[in-house]
Scaffold this motif. Structure first.
Motif, PDB file in Angstrom:
ATOM      1  N   PRO A   1      -9.252   0.500 -33.567  1.00 16.19           N
ATOM      2  CA  PRO A   1     -10.357  -0.344 -33.081  1.00 16.19           C
ATOM      3  C   PRO A   1      -9.941  -1.816 -32.972  1.00 16.19           C
ATOM      4  N   GLU A   2     -10.318  -2.444 -31.875  1.00 17.45           N
ATOM      5  CA  GLU A   2     -10.004  -3.860 -31.641  1.00 17.45           C
ATOM      6  C   GLU A   2     -10.769  -4.710 -32.664  1.00 17.45           C
ATOM      7  N   PRO A   3     -10.040  -5.360 -33.574  1.00 15.74           N
ATOM      8  CA  PRO A   3     -10.740  -6.097 -34.642  1.00 15.74           C
ATOM      9  C   PRO A   3     -11.360  -7.415 -34.176  1.00 15.74           C
ATOM     10  N   ASP A   4     -10.963  -7.907 -33.004  1.00 17.03           N
ATOM     11  CA  ASP A   4     -11.446  -9.209 -32.548  1.00 17.03           C
ATOM     12  C   ASP A   4     -12.698  -9.134 -31.681  1.00 17.03           C
ATOM     13  N   LEU A   5     -13.197  -7.914 -31.443  1.00 15.95           N
ATOM     14  CA  LEU A   5     -14.407  -7.791 -30.624  1.00 15.95           C
ATOM     15  C   LEU A   5     -15.445  -6.949 -31.358  1.00 15.95           C
ATOM     16  N   PRO A   6     -16.701  -7.359 -31.284  1.00 13.65           N
ATOM     17  CA  PRO A   6     -17.752  -6.555 -31.926  1.00 13.65           C
ATOM     18  C   PRO A   6     -18.030  -5.294 -31.100  1.00 13.65           C
ATOM     19  N   GLU A   7     -18.777  -4.373 -31.681  1.00  8.75           N
ATOM     20  CA  GLU A   7     -19.197  -3.185 -30.934  1.00  8.75           C
ATOM     21  C   GLU A   7     -20.070  -3.604 -29.755  1.00  8.75           C
ATOM     22  N   VAL A   8     -20.108  -2.765 -28.741  1.00  5.84           N
ATOM     23  CA  VAL A   8     -20.986  -3.037 -27.600  1.00  5.84           C
ATOM     24  C   VAL A   8     -22.258  -2.221 -27.826  1.00  5.84           C
ATOM     25  N   VAL A   9     -23.346  -2.920 -28.148  1.00  7.66           N
ATOM     26  CA  VAL A   9     -24.601  -2.228 -28.455  1.00  7.66           C
ATOM     27  C   VAL A   9     -25.613  -2.498 -27.339  1.00  7.66           C
ATOM     28  N   LEU A  10     -26.115  -1.432 -26.747  1.00  9.53           N
ATOM     29  CA  LEU A  10     -27.064  -1.567 -25.636  1.00  9.53           C
ATOM     30  C   LEU A  10     -28.437  -1.107 -26.080  1.00  9.53           C
ATOM     31  N   ASN A  11     -29.478  -1.515 -25.364  1.00 11.43           N
ATOM     32  CA  ASN A  11     -30.787  -0.934 -25.631  1.00 11.43           C
ATOM     33  C   ASN A  11     -31.388  -0.400 -24.338  1.00 11.43           C
TER      34      ASN A  11
ATOM     35  N   VAL B   1     -18.926  -7.366 -17.259  1.00 14.23           N
ATOM     36  CA  VAL B   1     -18.105  -6.153 -17.302  1.00 14.23           C
ATOM     37  C   VAL B   1     -18.948  -4.979 -17.815  1.00 14.23           C
ATOM     38  N   VAL B   2     -19.749  -5.249 -18.840  1.00  7.44           N
ATOM     39  CA  VAL B   2     -20.631  -4.216 -19.390  1.00  7.44           C
ATOM     40  C   VAL B   2     -21.659  -3.799 -18.339  1.00  7.44           C
ATOM     41  N   GLU B   3     -22.196  -4.780 -17.644  1.00  6.17           N
ATOM     42  CA  GLU B   3     -23.195  -4.495 -16.613  1.00  6.17           C
ATOM     43  C   GLU B   3     -22.609  -3.587 -15.521  1.00  6.17           C
ATOM     44  N   CYS B   4     -21.405  -3.924 -15.072  1.00  5.45           N
ATOM     45  CA  CYS B   4     -20.746  -3.106 -14.037  1.00  5.45           C
ATOM     46  C   CYS B   4     -20.484  -1.693 -14.559  1.00  5.45           C
ATOM     47  N   ALA B   5     -20.058  -1.602 -15.831  1.00  2.00           N
ATOM     48  CA  ALA B   5     -19.741  -0.295 -16.410  1.00  2.00           C
ATOM     49  C   ALA B   5     -20.995   0.575 -16.483  1.00  2.00           C
ATOM     50  N   VAL B   6     -22.096  -0.037 -16.900  1.00  3.55           N
ATOM     51  CA  VAL B   6     -23.353   0.728 -17.000  1.00  3.55           C
ATOM     52  C   VAL B   6     -23.811   1.146 -15.598  1.00  3.55           C
ATOM     53  N   LYS B   7     -23.691   0.237 -14.647  1.00  2.00           N
ATOM     54  CA  LYS B   7     -24.063   0.547 -13.258  1.00  2.00           C
ATOM     55  C   LYS B   7     -23.290   1.756 -12.748  1.00  2.00           C
ATOM     56  N   LEU B   8     -21.971   1.694 -12.913  1.00  3.09           N
ATOM     57  CA  LEU B   8     -21.154   2.791 -12.392  1.00  3.09           C
ATOM     58  C   LEU B   8     -21.424   4.075 -13.174  1.00  3.09           C
ATOM     59  N   GLY B   9     -21.594   3.936 -14.497  1.00  3.00           N
ATOM     60  CA  GLY B   9     -21.923   5.109 -15.313  1.00  3.00           C
ATOM     61  C   GLY B   9     -23.196   5.788 -14.833  1.00  3.00           C
ATOM     62  N   LEU B  10     -24.214   4.991 -14.546  1.00  4.12           N
ATOM     63  CA  LEU B  10     -25.479   5.554 -14.053  1.00  4.12           C
ATOM     64  C   LEU B  10     -25.296   6.170 -12.664  1.00  4.12           C
TER      65      LEU B  10
ATOM     66  N   ASN C   1     -24.016   9.534 -12.753  1.00  2.99           N
ATOM     67  CA  ASN C   1     -24.885  10.463 -13.498  1.00  2.99           C
ATOM     68  C   ASN C   1     -24.393  10.718 -14.917  1.00  2.99           C
ATOM     69  N   CYS C   2     -23.858   9.679 -15.544  1.00  3.23           N
ATOM     70  CA  CYS C   2     -23.281   9.825 -16.891  1.00  3.23           C
ATOM     71  C   CYS C   2     -24.314   9.567 -17.986  1.00  3.23           C
ATOM     72  N   GLU C   3     -23.979  10.049 -19.187  1.00  4.14           N
ATOM     73  CA  GLU C   3     -24.711   9.625 -20.386  1.00  4.14           C
ATOM     74  C   GLU C   3     -24.122   8.277 -20.781  1.00  4.14           C
ATOM     75  N   ILE C   4     -24.982   7.299 -21.024  1.00 10.78           N
ATOM     76  CA  ILE C   4     -24.492   5.972 -21.422  1.00 10.78           C
ATOM     77  C   ILE C   4     -24.465   5.906 -22.950  1.00 10.78           C
ATOM     78  N   SER C   5     -23.347   5.447 -23.516  1.00 10.30           N
ATOM     79  CA  SER C   5     -23.263   5.304 -24.972  1.00 10.30           C
ATOM     80  C   SER C   5     -24.000   4.038 -25.399  1.00 10.30           C
ATOM     81  N   MET C   6     -24.998   4.198 -26.247  1.00  8.31           N
ATOM     82  CA  MET C   6     -25.760   3.027 -26.672  1.00  8.31           C
ATOM     83  C   MET C   6     -24.900   2.122 -27.556  1.00  8.31           C
ATOM     84  N   THR C   7     -23.947   2.722 -28.266  1.00 10.98           N
ATOM     85  CA  THR C   7     -22.995   1.927 -29.034  1.00 10.98           C
ATOM     86  C   THR C   7     -21.591   2.395 -28.675  1.00 10.98           C
ATOM     87  N   SER C   8     -20.789   1.494 -28.147  1.00 13.60           N
ATOM     88  CA  SER C   8     -19.386   1.848 -27.901  1.00 13.60           C
ATOM     89  C   SER C   8     -18.534   0.711 -28.446  1.00 13.60           C
ATOM     90  N   LYS C   9     -17.235   0.870 -28.383  1.00 13.39           N
ATOM     91  CA  LYS C   9     -16.362  -0.154 -28.967  1.00 13.39           C
ATOM     92  C   LYS C   9     -15.084  -0.266 -28.157  1.00 13.39           C
TER      93      LYS C   9
END
Ligand SMILES: [Zn+2]
Length: 468
Positions: free
Chosen positions: A321-331, A120-129, A132-140
């Motif tokens: 904030p969803e307490p059951d999921l960690p932040e989504v941190v990308l590099n 899901v993260v991979e698809c989101a980053v793909k579509l974001g790119l 022509n979006c700025e990708i959030s390195m940390t989202s939640k």
């Protein structure tokens, strides 16, 4: 199992709206009396069809006539074609038997914990790119609370204040029949969330049942800037988004299946006024009334819109904030890797075709469908002239596909043989005839190749068409 859940509540009527529109009852009728999924999708998701775009077109046209212009923004939900759901390992296949692909997590049983599907993260980053979006390195993730019978948890896992992608844009070319022209529309944000289940309404309208197969299926919500002014621009925005998700392979983009759903936000202002959001409606008599923000339902039969519900304010959802999921941190390596894996997108393809000297009509036709574009590119790789290849694909091949209701992937003609055919014509291999006189032969060979495959050479010999 959802039915069991409802039965367990021992509430004769779970949910009721006026006008007898919507009930949930305990008795279980035969499946044969249910509306089909497609009908149900129309009933429960009026906003989820191209009709909402038709609505924008109609409203925009009407307002323009009265000295107003439309200001249109679009929220689109794209259902991702991942193998499993967003937070559990259930699969999702459109059209499956109701409640056959569910588990305690997507049914919202107490104590079950979500586990994020990395696709899901991979698809989101793909579509974001791609947008022509700025990708959030940390989202939640955040919880958006509301009650509905198809949302067993009582909240939807979504992204609120930190979306995974933001501040992008989309480039498109309007069709020639609408005057053509390039447009650039802003993308406010792209965020990840999960879908809700679906209600199946009985034909009699006296009860509804819940199908949770779709609960927890991953979605990307794309919010545009209010940059569109006409219905055509809105429709083309939707079409371009559909092309992009199909090119990327993140979704099948099928509107009839609900894989791509558009909410169109339309506001109107006098032509020439620069500020948005005028919430004043002027009556014919010149009286001014405050008008409210609301969601309107498009009724296809009467070609009119009706109030569906008043639009909820953000505060009503009590996001936290969803307490059951960690932040989504990308590099950066991760993002670079995804960037490298992306195919050529529609806008780049159109510009490339345009630079080949093709007309905009040809360009739009060829780049519209990823498979057609691939066939065209492959024909060129075998040495064909771009204009000749385009003419064959847009002419006789397209006509054949239309007649036989096939896609270009389903025919037996290969790009290599199309390029051979074009070469044979150029070299005068066929009957020594050129131009109009010989064209029935070419079409004959082409149809033979499309229907039965084989090589140009073999067909020419077989049909005794060789130059003597
Ligand atoms: Zn599940």
């Amino acid at each position: 199992m959802a039915l069991t859940l409802l039965r367990g509540m021992r509430t004769p009527v779970l949910f009721r709206m006026n006008a007898g529109l919507f009930f949930t009852t305990l008795h279980r009728p035969s499946l044969a009396r249910f509306t089909t999924r497609a009908e149900s999708a129309q009933a429960t998701e009026p906003k989820a069809t191209p009709q909402s775009i038709q609505m924008a077109i109609k409203e925009a046209a009407e307002q323009k006539m009265q000295g107003f212009e439309a200001v249109i923004g679009i929220e689109t939900h794209v259902q991702l074609s991942t193998v499993t759901k967003a937070f559990c390992s259930c699969p999702y296949n459109y059209g499956s038997q109701p409640n056959s692909t569910i588990c305690p997590t997507c049914m919202g049983h107490p104590g079950m914990l979500p586990v994020l599907n990395e696709k899901v993260v991979e698809c989101a980053v793909k579509l974001g790119l791609a947008l022509n979006c700025e990708i959030s390195m940390t989202s939640k993730f955040d919880r958006k609370q509301y009650f509905y019978p198809d949302l067993p948890k009582g909240y939807q896992i979504s992204q609120f204040d930190i979306p995974i992608a933001k501040k992008g844009y989309i480039d498109l070319d309007l069709p020639m029949e609408f005057g053509g022209g390039h447009r650039k529309f802003g993308i406010t944000r792209v965020h990840m969330e999960e879908d809700a289940g679906k209600l199946l309404h009985s034909d009699s309208g006296s009860y509804s049942q819940v199908d949770l197969n779709r609960a927890g299926v991953p979605l990307l919500e794309i919010v545009s800037e209010p940059d569109m002014r006409t219905g055509i621009e809105a429709a083309e925005y939707g079409a371009e988004l559909q092309r992009i998700v199909r090119y990327l392979g993140v979704s099948n983009g099928n509107m009839q299946e609900g894989s791509l759903r558009c909410d169109v936000n339309v506001s109107v202002r006098p032509v020439g006024q620069s500020e948005f959001g005028t919430k004043i409606l002027l009556h014919k008599e010149g009286q001014a009334d405050q008008i409210v923000q609301e969601t309107r339902l498009w009724d296809e039969s009467s070609q009119k819109t009706f109030t569906m519900r008043k639009k909820e304010g953000l505060a009503d959802y009590r996001y936290f904030p969803e307490p059951d999921l960690p932040e989504v941190v990308l590099n950066n390596d991760y993002i670079d890797e995804i960037h490298k894996s992306m195919p050529e997108l529609p806008e780049a393809k159109r510009r490339r075709y345009e630079n080949m000297g093709l007309s905009m009509q040809d360009v739009l036709f060829l780049a519209n469908d990823d498979n057609v574009a691939r066939f065209f590119d492959s024909t060129l790789e075998h040495g064909s002239d771009a204009k000749l290849a385009a003419n064959w694909i847009m002419g006789d091949i397209a006509a054949y596909l239309k007649n036989e209701k096939l896609t270009i992937d389903e025919i037996k003609l290969s790009p290599l043989e199309l390029s051979e055919l074009i070469a044979s014509i150029k070299n005068g291999t066929i009957s020594g005839k050129i131009g109009k006189e010989a064209s029935p032969y070419f079409v004959l060979i082409l149809v033979e190749l499309i229907a039965n495959g084989g090589t140009v050479k073999a067909v020419i010999e077989e049909k005794d068409l060789v130059q003597v």
